[in-house]
Write a protein that holds these residues in place. Structure first.
Motif, PDB file in Angstrom:
ATOM      1  N   ARG A  35       1.245  -0.930   0.487  1.00  0.00           N
ATOM      2  CA  ARG A  35       0.078   0.311   0.014  1.00  0.00           C
ATOM      3  C   ARG A  35       0.761   1.093   0.129  1.00  0.00           C
ATOM      4  O   ARG A  35       0.146   1.690  -0.908  1.00  0.00           O
ATOM      5  CB  ARG A  35      -1.201  -0.420   0.968  1.00  0.00           C
ATOM      6  CG  ARG A  35      -2.035  -1.063   1.597  1.00  0.00           C
ATOM      7  CD  ARG A  35      -2.956  -1.096   2.163  1.00  0.00           C
ATOM      8  NE  ARG A  35      -3.852  -1.758   1.936  1.00  0.00           N
ATOM      9  CZ  ARG A  35      -4.888  -1.991   3.047  1.00  0.00           C
ATOM     10  NH1 ARG A  35      -4.080  -2.006   3.947  1.00  0.00           N
ATOM     11  NH2 ARG A  35      -5.578  -3.136   2.905  1.00  0.00           N
ATOM     12  N   ALA A  36       2.350   1.541   0.612  1.00  0.00           N
ATOM     13  CA  ALA A  36       3.303   2.637   0.319  1.00  0.00           C
ATOM     14  C   ALA A  36       3.507   2.658  -0.659  1.00  0.00           C
ATOM     15  O   ALA A  36       3.317   3.677  -0.965  1.00  0.00           O
ATOM     16  CB  ALA A  36       4.204   1.754   1.635  1.00  0.00           C
ATOM     17  N   ALA A  37       3.701   1.410  -1.643  1.00  0.00           N
ATOM     18  CA  ALA A  37       3.733   1.880  -2.979  1.00  0.00           C
ATOM     19  C   ALA A  37       2.507   2.598  -3.773  1.00  0.00           C
ATOM     20  O   ALA A  37       2.503   2.294  -5.583  1.00  0.00           O
ATOM     21  CB  ALA A  37       4.381   0.664  -3.579  1.00  0.00           C
ATOM     22  N   GLY A  38       1.518   2.312  -3.047  1.00  0.00           N
ATOM     23  CA  GLY A  38      -0.387   2.959  -3.731  1.00  0.00           C
ATOM     24  C   GLY A  38      -0.542   1.913  -4.712  1.00  0.00           C
ATOM     25  O   GLY A  38      -1.109   2.224  -5.523  1.00  0.00           O
ATOM     26  N   LEU A  39      -0.146   0.793  -4.023  1.00  0.00           N
ATOM     27  CA  LEU A  39      -0.704  -0.553  -5.213  1.00  0.00           C
ATOM     28  C   LEU A  39      -1.956  -1.195  -3.942  1.00  0.00           C
ATOM     29  O   LEU A  39      -1.629  -1.089  -3.042  1.00  0.00           O
ATOM     30  CB  LEU A  39       0.320  -1.365  -4.735  1.00  0.00           C
ATOM     31  CG  LEU A  39       1.317  -0.819  -6.074  1.00  0.00           C
ATOM     32  CD1 LEU A  39       2.651  -2.101  -6.076  1.00  0.00           C
ATOM     33  CD2 LEU A  39       0.775  -1.173  -7.436  1.00  0.00           C
ATOM     34  N   ALA A  40      -2.866  -1.080  -4.020  1.00  0.00           N
ATOM     35  CA  ALA A  40      -3.705  -2.734  -4.011  1.00  0.00           C
ATOM     36  C   ALA A  40      -3.718  -3.697  -3.346  1.00  0.00           C
ATOM     37  O   ALA A  40      -2.705  -4.786  -4.603  1.00  0.00           O
ATOM     38  CB  ALA A  40      -5.426  -2.701  -4.665  1.00  0.00           C
ATOM     39  N   VAL A  41      -3.638  -4.671  -2.704  1.00  0.00           N
ATOM     40  CA  VAL A  41      -3.808  -5.784  -1.869  1.00  0.00           C
ATOM     41  C   VAL A  41      -4.428  -6.864  -2.232  1.00  0.00           C
ATOM     42  O   VAL A  41      -5.868  -6.260  -1.579  1.00  0.00           O
ATOM     43  CB  VAL A  41      -2.583  -6.419  -1.309  1.00  0.00           C
ATOM     44  CG1 VAL A  41      -0.989  -5.379  -1.470  1.00  0.00           C
ATOM     45  CG2 VAL A  41      -3.310  -5.870   0.310  1.00  0.00           C
ATOM     46  N   GLY A  42      -4.707  -7.871  -2.649  1.00  0.00           N
ATOM     47  CA  GLY A  42      -5.889  -9.079  -2.435  1.00  0.00           C
ATOM     48  C   GLY A  42      -5.533 -10.065  -1.604  1.00  0.00           C
ATOM     49  O   GLY A  42      -5.060 -10.415  -2.440  1.00  0.00           O
ATOM     50  N   PRO A  43      -5.685 -10.525  -0.571  1.00  0.00           N
ATOM     51  CA  PRO A  43      -4.641 -11.669   0.572  1.00  0.00           C
ATOM     52  C   PRO A  43      -5.535 -12.685  -0.028  1.00  0.00           C
ATOM     53  O   PRO A  43      -7.155 -12.641   0.432  1.00  0.00           O
ATOM     54  CB  PRO A  43      -4.593 -11.650   1.713  1.00  0.00           C
ATOM     55  CG  PRO A  43      -5.111  -9.503   1.846  1.00  0.00           C
ATOM     56  CD  PRO A  43      -5.788  -9.212   0.410  1.00  0.00           C
ATOM     57  N   MET A  44      -5.309 -13.995  -0.025  1.00  0.00           N
ATOM     58  CA  MET A  44      -6.680 -15.003  -0.617  1.00  0.00           C
ATOM     59  C   MET A  44      -5.235 -15.613   0.653  1.00  0.00           C
ATOM     60  O   MET A  44      -4.815 -16.860  -0.055  1.00  0.00           O
ATOM     61  CB  MET A  44      -6.223 -15.212  -1.785  1.00  0.00           C
ATOM     62  CG  MET A  44      -6.803 -14.211  -2.522  1.00  0.00           C
ATOM     63  SD  MET A  44      -7.127 -15.133  -4.432  1.00  0.00           S
ATOM     64  CE  MET A  44      -5.474 -15.202  -5.134  1.00  0.00           C
ATOM     65  N   ALA A  45      -6.386 -16.480   1.427  1.00  0.00           N
ATOM     66  CA  ALA A  45      -5.933 -17.133   2.433  1.00  0.00           C
ATOM     67  C   ALA A  45      -6.819 -18.717   2.080  1.00  0.00           C
ATOM     68  O   ALA A  45      -6.321 -19.695   2.284  1.00  0.00           O
ATOM     69  CB  ALA A  45      -6.595 -16.928   3.887  1.00  0.00           C
ATOM     70  N   GLY A  46      -7.792 -18.139   1.279  1.00  0.00           N
ATOM     71  CA  GLY A  46      -8.458 -20.150   0.550  1.00  0.00           C
ATOM     72  C   GLY A  46      -7.634 -20.543  -0.135  1.00  0.00           C
ATOM     73  O   GLY A  46      -7.473 -20.469  -1.606  1.00  0.00           O
ATOM     74  N   PHE A  47      -6.682 -21.050   0.201  1.00  0.00           N
ATOM     75  CA  PHE A  47      -5.837 -21.940  -1.079  1.00  0.00           C
ATOM     76  C   PHE A  47      -5.513 -22.998   0.485  1.00  0.00           C
ATOM     77  O   PHE A  47      -5.185 -23.664   1.130  1.00  0.00           O
ATOM     78  CB  PHE A  47      -4.875 -21.448  -1.729  1.00  0.00           C
ATOM     79  CG  PHE A  47      -3.488 -21.149  -0.850  1.00  0.00           C
ATOM     80  CD1 PHE A  47      -3.787 -19.958  -0.576  1.00  0.00           C
ATOM     81  CD2 PHE A  47      -2.761 -21.762  -0.748  1.00  0.00           C
ATOM     82  CE1 PHE A  47      -2.773 -19.736   1.197  1.00  0.00           C
ATOM     83  CE2 PHE A  47      -1.108 -21.572  -0.045  1.00  0.00           C
ATOM     84  CZ  PHE A  47      -1.827 -19.909   0.931  1.00  0.00           C
TER      85      PHE A  47
END
Lengths: 203, 203
Positions: B144-156
């Motif tokens: 996020r500090a890089a101005g990007l969005a994350v989508g963490p996925m625990a479903g794996f």
């Protein structure tokens, strides 16, 4: 890429980069200036927006403010950690709430059945520990965001602390944290960090 | 304490609070703008300063850039996560290096014997997983500090991903992360967060 240009690739301003990461250091001594409940609430109000699986937010924070509470902790710490913890203005035990799923109908309202997916305690313990530990990463950043220094201490008997402070059986202690303003001789020399080439691979 | 005054108790400026936590959201769709290696290096160069036990830094990041690598991941994801991962500009597998102790004589030079304290593999796996997971907290903030969005996925299927991508036996997969710039309809409604009174207790 040189060290001079790397910070400029980030959207976060340089002062914030320094406050949270580049200039921030683990403190080994503290002044006796107190850390207030309002500061703790402000830190939580910031970091509670960090993502967790099922929005479960399993991290729980136990502040040991009384002398009696702190005395109960000290025997469970490694001997090298006792003096600095005895003198820190704030000591917190960070724990995972193993029964965090009870709140999911409220926290994850579009999938109220998520509570039932976590009916198995072993699955739940694993999820609670993992997500509370990710939240510990947010919390360490959040303490620094408040202009405070942290001293995380992994050198403690987690099972003993769990028994001592969480006899309800629904929490597991993960980390002990000293918090305050750095005192004299607080800093050790900065230790080396791995390079990106050591950490990141591409397929 | 009101919502208006809480942010002002923090040393971190309000724009940075918003970028990292308050306005940041988990993205469910992404544009096709690429995430460059220079951006990844800048994120790591920031978050590598976060503290870890013994300065061990066990987090490892595997970027799946080729179509072939991404195809190997998809069968291990829960079906609801496959479409968004197939379309994310960058997909990373985050893992713990179980043999991180081999680097301790260099990373923790004042106690070179720390490597030997971690000779037992079970102890090491626990430490590697815990500290890499704290670092995942730093990393999500860093993206996020890089101005990007994350989508963490625990479903794996973590065991399946570990076997597929880390046949060396020295890594354990912890989380899959989609990274990019938010696309159309990226955001769901903000889910409720616990209050400080639910999370923080005092003794």
């Amino acid at each position: 890429m040189t060290a001079a240009t790397t910070p400029d690739l980030l959207a976060l301003d340089r002062a914030a980069q320094d406050l949270l990461f580049r200039a921030a250091r683990t403190a080994n001594t503290f002044t006796d200036e107190p850390v207030t409940d309002a500061e703790v609430a402000a830190i939580h109000d910031l970091i509670r927006y960090g993502p967790t699986a099922y929005n479960g937010q399993p991290l729980r924070v136990l502040l040991l403010r009384s002398a009696a509470a702190r005395a109960r902790l000290l025997p469970h710490l490694s001997s090298s950690n006792r003096a600095k913890t005895a003198s820190a203005p704030l000591v917190a035990v960070l724990a995972a709430d193993v029964d965090f799923h009870e709140r999911l109908p409220e926290l994850y309202p579009h999938r109220p059945q998520a509570r039932d997916w976590l009916a198995d305690r072993a699955t739940r313990v694993e999820q609670a520990r993992f997500n509370a530990t990710v939240q510990i990463g947010y919390l360490l950043v959040g303490v620094r965001a408040a202009g405070l220094a942290v001293g995380p201490m992994a050198g403690f008997d987690a099972a003993g602390v769990t028994r001592e402070f969480f006899p309800d059986g629904r929490h597991e202690a993960l980390l002990v944290l000293n918090v305050g303003r750095p005192g004299p001789g607080a800093w050790r020399e900065r230790l080396p960090r791995l390079g990106t080439e050591d950490v990141v691979r591409t397929l």
